[in-house]
Design an enzyme around this catalytic site. Structure first.
Site, short mmCIF file in Angstrom:
data_model
loop_
_atom_site.label_atom_id
_atom_site.label_comp_id
_atom_site.label_asym_id
_atom_site.label_seq_id
_atom_site.Cartn_x
_atom_site.Cartn_y
_atom_site.Cartn_z
N CYS A 148 0.89 -0.97 0.06
CA CYS A 148 -0.11 -0.04 -0.15
C CYS A 148 1.02 1.04 0.10
CB CYS A 148 -1.10 -0.11 1.25
SG CYS A 148 -0.07 -0.11 2.68
N GLY A 149 0.36 2.26 0.93
CA GLY A 149 1.54 3.40 0.94
C GLY A 149 2.46 3.33 1.84
#
Length: 295
Positions: A239-240
């Site tokens: 993800c981030g």
């Protein structure tokens, strides 16, 4: 692995069992969804704070929200009263957001009887179940006997990912929003390129949720079946910064898949290393207005 969630009804029925541990893994920063804001603090009875941002992370690492070492983890949970035969239930104040990160952390430390509360605090409150206005303070001289040992096969780094870059038995999933994945918008962190890991599949974490709850198992099976890859592959989730990827891991396990791996550095690490390949090739410039809060 067992089914990874318990219901609010189950938790209320078992709330005062001696071997039950309740943890609140809420985070201050909520990204990628409209946050639920509370006028005043409220908690589920017996809940202890599980601070993912300041305690249960490796603050010596250059990574954002880095997984703690087993030494750091064990020092932090020492006073929680967690025994090897305890049952741990984790929730957060957004429903299903940061609690899966804490759940996977326990899994990575070798603890099996850990579950996420389906719907979290919002579901609990919607059913008018009992609440308190402060965290539970356990007996300080009562130390649990559980000591975590890091299971590195459940969490990977960039080197691991690169070594399996062209492996048809591995599929990489990205939990970020579609525009960040495609490079249509710039990344909010400084010096982080836009785009995604070549060959990865975009599955924004909101797609596995039904409001503040996880979708039903049949829906999740259908969702994963409709994506590239198959059940025999190892699934690496990104993800981030390694938080919302764990929502996809929770969904994957709930759907019956048991070969999940968290790419802990996620796009914050991959995108900032200009030696690593990205897709698409031509991307927008970086942006630095949001600091380190994007998950």
């Amino acid at each position: 692995m067992e089914y990874p969630l318990v219901s609010t009804a189950w938790l209320e029925a078992n709330l005062f069992e001696a071997n039950l541990i309740v943890l609140d893994a809420s985070m201050q920063s909520v990204v990628g969804k409209e946050p639920i804001v509370y006028d005043e603090f409220v908690a589920i009875p017996r809940a202890q704070q599980f601070d993912l941002e300041k305690v249960f992370c490796d603050l010596t690492s250059s990574q954002i929200h880095a997984m703690p070492t087993d030494v750091q983890f064990n020092q932090a949970i020492a006073t929680f009263g967690i025994d090897s035969d305890s049952t741990v239930v984790i929730y957060d104040n957004q429903g299903i957001y940061s609690s899966p990160r804490a759940w996977w952390m326990f899994k990575a430390m070798g603890f099996e009887r850990v579950f996420v509360l389906d719907g979290g605090l919002p579901q609990w409150l919607s059913e008018a179940r009992m609440t308190v206005d402060s965290y539970h303070q356990p007996e300080q001289d009562r130390l649990g006997d559980f000591h975590g040992q890091y299971h590195s096969e459940l969490v990977c780094d960039t080197a691991h990912l690169l070594a399996r870059f062209d492996d048809e038995h591995v599929q990489v999933f990205d939990a970020r929003g579609a525009q960040r994945f495609s490079g249509e918008i710039a990344e909010p962190r400084p010096n982080v390129r836009s785009g995604h890991i070549p060959g990865s599949v975009n599955l924004p974490f909101a797609q596995v949720l039904n409001g503040h709850r996880l979708k039903e198992r049949t829906e999740l099976v259908k969702l994963f079946d409709g994506l590239e890859g198959n059940d025999e592959q190892q699934r690496i989730f990104s993800c981030g910064s390694g938080i919302t990827a764990c929502i996809l891991i929770l969904a994957s396990v709930a759907a019956g898949h048991h070969r999940a791996v968290l790419y802990d550095g996620s796009w914050a690490e991959w995108g900032s290393n200009h030696q690593l390949p990205i897709s698409p090739a031509a991307l927008k410039s970086d942006r630095s207005d949001s600091g380190n809060t994007v998950n």
